[in-house]
Design a protein around this motif. Sequence first.
Motif, PDB file in Angstrom:
ATOM      1  N   THR A   3       0.824  -1.200   0.000  1.00 23.11           N
ATOM      2  CA  THR A   3       0.000   0.000   0.000  1.00 23.11           C
ATOM      3  C   THR A   3       0.858   1.250   0.000  1.00 23.11           C
ATOM      4  OG1 THR A   3      -1.719  -1.154   1.274  1.00 23.11           O
ATOM      5  CG2 THR A   3      -1.831   1.250   1.200  1.00 23.11           C
ATOM      6  N   GLN A   4       0.599   2.140  -0.948  1.00 24.65           N
ATOM      7  CA  GLN A   4       1.226   3.461  -0.967  1.00 24.65           C
ATOM      8  C   GLN A   4       0.336   4.406  -0.164  1.00 24.65           C
ATOM      9  OE1 GLN A   4       1.083   3.279  -5.375  1.00 24.65           O
ATOM     10  NE2 GLN A   4       3.108   4.223  -5.261  1.00 24.65           N
ATOM     11  N   ILE A   5       0.913   5.087   0.807  1.00 20.03           N
ATOM     12  CA  ILE A   5       0.137   5.946   1.715  1.00 20.03           C
ATOM     13  C   ILE A   5       0.664   7.373   1.646  1.00 20.03           C
ATOM     14  CG2 ILE A   5      -0.601   6.311   4.097  1.00 20.03           C
ATOM     15  CD1 ILE A   5      -0.007   3.340   4.591  1.00 20.03           C
ATOM     16  N   ALA A   6      -0.228   8.314   1.352  1.00 23.37           N
ATOM     17  CA  ALA A   6       0.147   9.725   1.352  1.00 23.37           C
ATOM     18  C   ALA A   6       0.385  10.184   2.781  1.00 23.37           C
ATOM     19  CB  ALA A   6      -0.943  10.563   0.700  1.00 23.37           C
ATOM     20  N   GLY A   7       1.251  11.169   2.954  1.00 24.62           N
ATOM     21  CA  GLY A   7       1.590  11.634   4.289  1.00 24.62           C
ATOM     22  C   GLY A   7       1.134  13.057   4.568  1.00 24.62           C
ATOM     23  N   LEU A   8       1.799  13.683   5.536  1.00 24.89           N
ATOM     24  CA  LEU A   8       1.429  15.028   5.969  1.00 24.89           C
ATOM     25  C   LEU A   8       1.657  16.050   4.865  1.00 24.89           C
ATOM     26  CD1 LEU A   8       0.486  16.543   8.541  1.00 24.89           C
ATOM     27  CD2 LEU A   8       2.889  16.947   9.070  1.00 24.89           C
ATOM     28  N   VAL A   9       2.699  15.862   4.087  1.00 23.15           N
ATOM     29  CA  VAL A   9       3.028  16.802   3.014  1.00 23.15           C
ATOM     30  C   VAL A   9       2.566  16.282   1.659  1.00 23.15           C
ATOM     31  CG1 VAL A   9       4.914  18.063   1.883  1.00 23.15           C
ATOM     32  CG2 VAL A   9       5.017  17.609   4.344  1.00 23.15           C
ATOM     33  N   ALA A  10       2.573  14.949   1.509  1.00 28.12           N
ATOM     34  CA  ALA A  10       2.201  14.351   0.218  1.00 28.12           C
ATOM     35  C   ALA A  10       0.774  14.721  -0.155  1.00 28.12           C
ATOM     36  CB  ALA A  10       2.342  12.836   0.282  1.00 28.12           C
ATOM     37  N   ARG A  11       0.547  14.966  -1.432  1.00 22.35           N
ATOM     38  CA  ARG A  11      -0.781  15.342  -1.889  1.00 22.35           C
ATOM     39  C   ARG A  11      -1.221  14.586  -3.129  1.00 22.35           C
ATOM     40  NH1 ARG A  11      -1.300  16.617   2.426  1.00 22.35           N
ATOM     41  NH2 ARG A  11      -2.150  18.522   3.345  1.00 22.35           N
TER      42      ARG A  11
ATOM     43  N   SER B 294       5.995  10.305   2.507  1.00 26.02           N
ATOM     44  CA  SER B 294       4.914   9.342   2.533  1.00 26.02           C
ATOM     45  C   SER B 294       5.380   8.031   3.149  1.00 26.02           C
ATOM     46  CB  SER B 294       4.412   9.111   1.107  1.00 26.02           C
ATOM     47  OG  SER B 294       5.507   9.031   0.217  1.00 26.02           O
ATOM     48  N   ARG B 295       4.634   6.938   2.864  1.00 29.27           N
ATOM     49  CA  ARG B 295       4.931   5.644   3.464  1.00 29.27           C
ATOM     50  C   ARG B 295       4.424   4.522   2.558  1.00 29.27           C
ATOM     51  NH1 ARG B 295       1.860   4.267   9.054  1.00 29.27           N
ATOM     52  NH2 ARG B 295       1.355   2.089   8.611  1.00 29.27           N
ATOM     53  N   VAL B 296       5.088   3.369   2.631  1.00 24.41           N
ATOM     54  CA  VAL B 296       4.635   2.180   1.923  1.00 24.41           C
ATOM     55  C   VAL B 296       4.569   1.027   2.921  1.00 24.41           C
ATOM     56  CG1 VAL B 296       5.106   0.524   0.086  1.00 24.41           C
ATOM     57  CG2 VAL B 296       5.608   2.942  -0.278  1.00 24.41           C
ATOM     58  N   ASP B 297       3.424   0.326   2.946  1.00 24.60           N
ATOM     59  CA  ASP B 297       3.246  -0.873   3.765  1.00 24.60           C
ATOM     60  C   ASP B 297       3.324  -2.099   2.875  1.00 24.60           C
ATOM     61  OD1 ASP B 297       2.846   0.657   6.024  1.00 24.60           O
ATOM     62  OD2 ASP B 297       0.664   0.415   6.053  1.00 24.60           O
ATOM     63  N   VAL B 298       4.057  -3.123   3.321  1.00 25.20           N
ATOM     64  CA  VAL B 298       4.171  -4.384   2.589  1.00 25.20           C
ATOM     65  C   VAL B 298       3.608  -5.491   3.473  1.00 25.20           C
ATOM     66  CG1 VAL B 298       5.712  -6.011   1.446  1.00 25.20           C
ATOM     67  CG2 VAL B 298       6.243  -3.567   1.418  1.00 25.20           C
ATOM     68  N   TYR B 299       2.701  -6.317   2.917  1.00 27.68           N
ATOM     69  CA  TYR B 299       2.088  -7.424   3.643  1.00 27.68           C
ATOM     70  C   TYR B 299       2.740  -8.729   3.176  1.00 27.68           C
ATOM     71  CZ  TYR B 299      -1.217  -3.826   4.915  1.00 27.68           C
ATOM     72  OH  TYR B 299      -1.781  -2.657   5.398  1.00 27.68           O
ATOM     73  N   LEU B 300       3.597  -9.288   4.038  1.00 30.02           N
ATOM     74  CA  LEU B 300       4.350 -10.481   3.669  1.00 30.02           C
ATOM     75  C   LEU B 300       3.426 -11.694   3.573  1.00 30.02           C
ATOM     76  CD1 LEU B 300       7.536 -10.135   5.931  1.00 30.02           C
ATOM     77  CD2 LEU B 300       7.223  -9.371   3.563  1.00 30.02           C
ATOM     78  N   PRO B 301       3.748 -12.661   2.706  1.00 27.95           N
ATOM     79  CA  PRO B 301       2.957 -13.892   2.642  1.00 27.95           C
ATOM     80  C   PRO B 301       2.998 -14.636   3.972  1.00 27.95           C
ATOM     81  CG  PRO B 301       4.429 -13.699   0.744  1.00 27.95           C
ATOM     82  CD  PRO B 301       4.837 -12.639   1.720  1.00 27.95           C
ATOM     83  N   ALA B 302       1.974 -15.444   4.235  1.00 28.76           N
ATOM     84  CA  ALA B 302       1.927 -16.236   5.468  1.00 28.76           C
ATOM     85  C   ALA B 302       3.151 -17.137   5.549  1.00 28.76           C
ATOM     86  CB  ALA B 302       0.648 -17.068   5.502  1.00 28.76           C
ATOM     87  N   GLY B 303       3.662 -17.315   6.770  1.00 27.46           N
ATOM     88  CA  GLY B 303       4.821 -18.174   6.967  1.00 27.46           C
ATOM     89  C   GLY B 303       6.135 -17.534   6.610  1.00 27.46           C
ATOM     90  N   THR B 304       6.151 -16.209   6.473  1.00 30.34           N
ATOM     91  CA  THR B 304       7.372 -15.489   6.087  1.00 30.34           C
ATOM     92  C   THR B 304       7.674 -14.415   7.107  1.00 30.34           C
ATOM     93  OG1 THR B 304       6.946 -15.880   3.740  1.00 30.34           O
ATOM     94  CG2 THR B 304       8.447 -14.085   4.292  1.00 30.34           C
TER      95      THR B 304
END
Length: 250
Positions: free
Chosen positions: A176-184, A209-219
């Motif tokens: 997920t790409q997440i916009a931040g306080l300054v990002a528009r 900004s920020r990026v969240d990565v969701y790892l596969p199960a068991g990793t």
Amino acid sequence: MAGEILDNKGRGDASWQWPSIHPEGRKFGLIAVAVSLFFLIALDWEIVGWPLMLLSLGVFAFFRDPERVVPQSDTAIIAPADGLVTQIAEVEPPLELQIDDGSGYPGLPAAPVTRISIFMSVFDVHINRTPIGGTVRRVVYIPGQFMSADLDKASEENERQHILIERTDGLKLGFTQIAGLVARRIVPFVKPGDIVAKGQRIGLIRFGSRVDVYLPAGTDPRVLIGQRTVAGETVLAEVGQRGLIEGIAQ
């Protein structure tokens, strides 16, 4: 040279070079330069013109797009962003990555997985890259707020864009790409159905900004909180490998 094979057996050749400026940022840099020249030449206001000229250089630097050497191991999950690992937590993936979207391609299971959050400051490269290669199954944009991206609730309340990639062997990974306080603005380079290579550029987020990565199960992650990552190069995890690691800040 782009596309050249570089490895740890001495093959290939590398040298330092100025990073290119992504086309998305050239217009902003040129506008900043034009405004600077207006104050310097037309109005002769050096006290304003020179600081604006420095700001113009900062704008070009923000949109720099350096080449990266992407590890090609089938098990490697690569960092999608330059920045600081600020959170590692067990959470369920966002609903947008789980629910049936009518495309015929199932989403992620509704079970806790490890989420790695990478925070990008305005000084980091903001071109994002895909952690694995495969087919883009989902690109889901969600409007939202613009609170500080290093807050945990930014994952659910900020403007964001979810992307789901599926490999040829069926492994799915969401981030997920997440916009931040300054990002528009979140700027995508891909759409559902596109086939992407590991480490390929898939978008950017303007100005922090920020990026969240969701790892596969068991990793389990192979990075630590407080560690800096390099998009397209840092190995976040090895698929199916377990075992926590520890580090010492020094």
